[in-house]
Scaffold this motif. Sequence first.
Motif, PDB file in Angstrom:
ATOM      1  N   SER A   1     -10.902  81.998 -16.250  1.00 22.44           N
ATOM      2  CA  SER A   1      -9.787  80.765 -17.440  1.00 22.44           C
ATOM      3  C   SER A   1      -8.687  81.957 -16.810  1.00 22.44           C
ATOM      4  CB  SER A   1     -10.563  81.674 -18.432  1.00 22.44           C
ATOM      5  OG  SER A   1     -11.360  81.045 -19.268  1.00 22.44           O
ATOM      6  N   PRO A   2      -8.516  80.501 -15.283  1.00 21.49           N
ATOM      7  CA  PRO A   2      -6.805  81.130 -14.847  1.00 21.49           C
ATOM      8  C   PRO A   2      -5.727  81.227 -16.040  1.00 21.49           C
ATOM      9  CG  PRO A   2      -8.161  79.620 -13.648  1.00 21.49           C
ATOM     10  CD  PRO A   2      -8.704  79.681 -15.166  1.00 21.49           C
ATOM     11  N   LEU A   3      -5.450  80.159 -17.156  1.00 21.13           N
ATOM     12  CA  LEU A   3      -4.773  80.687 -17.976  1.00 21.13           C
ATOM     13  C   LEU A   3      -4.244  81.793 -18.528  1.00 21.13           C
ATOM     14  CD1 LEU A   3      -3.092  76.738 -18.164  1.00 21.13           C
ATOM     15  CD2 LEU A   3      -1.913  78.034 -17.107  1.00 21.13           C
ATOM     16  N   GLN A   4      -5.506  81.975 -19.993  1.00 23.53           N
ATOM     17  CA  GLN A   4      -5.687  82.931 -19.978  1.00 23.53           C
ATOM     18  C   GLN A   4      -5.521  84.515 -19.545  1.00 23.53           C
ATOM     19  OE1 GLN A   4      -9.512  83.137 -22.189  1.00 23.53           O
ATOM     20  NE2 GLN A   4      -9.330  84.750 -23.076  1.00 23.53           N
ATOM     21  N   SER A   5      -5.783  84.525 -17.889  1.00 21.58           N
ATOM     22  CA  SER A   5      -5.490  85.634 -17.158  1.00 21.58           C
ATOM     23  C   SER A   5      -4.498  85.852 -17.016  1.00 21.58           C
ATOM     24  CB  SER A   5      -6.485  85.804 -16.235  1.00 21.58           C
ATOM     25  OG  SER A   5      -8.029  85.365 -16.734  1.00 21.58           O
ATOM     26  N   ALA A   6      -3.317  84.315 -16.696  1.00 16.63           N
ATOM     27  CA  ALA A   6      -2.365  84.851 -16.739  1.00 16.63           C
ATOM     28  C   ALA A   6      -1.366  85.895 -17.750  1.00 16.63           C
ATOM     29  CB  ALA A   6      -1.854  83.306 -15.819  1.00 16.63           C
TER      30      ALA A   6
END
Length: 546
Positions: free
Chosen positions: A527-532
């Motif tokens: 989950s790229p956006l959540q990780s960011a």
Amino acid sequence: LVGDGLNRRPSEVHSGRGIVLRYWPDKRTYDVMLDTGAPSSLSRKSFCSSEHHLYHITSVAARHLAPLFSEVPKPKALRQELETRHVGAATCFSKAVLANSACRNANLGLPAGMRVYFQETSGAINARGTEQIGTIQSFDKFHQRYRLFCNTVSNGGCCIDVVPSALRPYVFEADDPAAESALAVAAHETELARLWQLEELEAKISKCNLNLPTGLPVRIVQAIPRSHATSLPKRPGVSRAQQLTAWLSSLVVAKPPGCSVGDIAYIADHDQSNSCYILAAGQLPQALPVWADDEDRSMLPRNWLRNLDHQVQSADASSLRPLLTFAEDPHAMAARLRQGHEAALRRAADQCRLLEQRPIFLGMPRGTGVSIVSSGRTATIRAYDASVPGYSVYSQQHGFFFVAVDQVVPDLSRDDNFESRTHELECLHEAEVRRLAEVRQANELSASWHFHLPIGTIVEVDAQYVPCGEGLLQLGTILGIHTEQHPNESTYTVALRSGCASGSCSNASCRTFPQQHVKPSFWEAQSPLQSARELQSRIEHFQKEP
């Protein structure tokens, strides 16, 4: 003994008297046990001695014997009996000669229990074999030989294997020679018709060479290069002399078994793709076959396949013609091979159609079988790198190598659940497309985050700082943080990924880089956006600390 029969006596002073042991009606000869003689002066070619110094001589012509009546209580009765037996034997001989002539070429499909002539060859080179008489016990379909029981001087009474061409029916001692001959001829014609039927079936399925089952015998119809053949390690118990003989033979023989046109080999496995096979070839074991409970008795047993001395790699399907030699039901086996071939063709067509609709597949999981577009080789996915994008794959022949995503296609030609597997890969591809859109947003959002990155963060190092010629990628993982008073002097210790196998790292790949040339990377985040956002919160927390 009379006439020339006297020459068979042990010595000139021998009386020539003895006892009849056996009459051979086909040759009209007797086996005779002679009375006491002098064994030291005799040749063992014509007789042998017993512990009672009596001599056994064989193949004495009937005209060289005369019955003795002097010691018989009723000589007239014996003479009458012998005359009756003589007339009966002459009549039976006449019938048997005709019967023998009628069935002399019948050697196929003979039933168990039938007596036959067979050729017993001596060990001498170019020596002609002598005909012996034996009884059929069984027929070995794998070796295409009869198993006979015979009791001769040379074998002492044991079972031997004989090819059909080396035997013919023996009818001279049958109760009804004509009926025995007719039985042999009928069995031969029935088996011959079956073989013709097999040839017709094999001709019909000669092009059905895809998806062949393991253990099926095949005939080589196009020569296979010698380089494809390998000799397997010798099994325990094989003497060094035998190994040396096999090695010398391999130097003389033009091609190993399983490579020349007309050779018989056996399907051992599928080689990389459905259109190539691994073949087993060589001499079959002499022992009787033993199948496991889950094995098809129409195929060569697995333990026999493992014990064959030669293997042929990458044998193209077009070089093979399936055989029905071992099939218990040839029609059912032919239908099975045809269905398997047609199913393989359908899967291949589905594969081509799939690639036309979607030439690129993203996010295929580890273990997926794939085909390399540029070379046609097959391999297995070991890792997926979304930043390229591409796959690290493994092939038995070429080891690990990296391939761009547009050069890799899933190999589903042998997958029984083609539709469901295709749907699964398409869903993974679509999910990966959505994830990559988020990855780009997350990478764009974090492009300026250089400082206060925690240990374990996956980062991307500026290209000019990555050593050239060492096969290292820009992608890596932070292992250590070295903070200085001035931010521009702070550094990270990063373990860079190796290009030969994505995800691998070693001490040799660890490098120290200025923090301003390192930024977070979310290519591997689920989950790229959540990780960011989570990383942004941690950075802000570090910045607020005194």
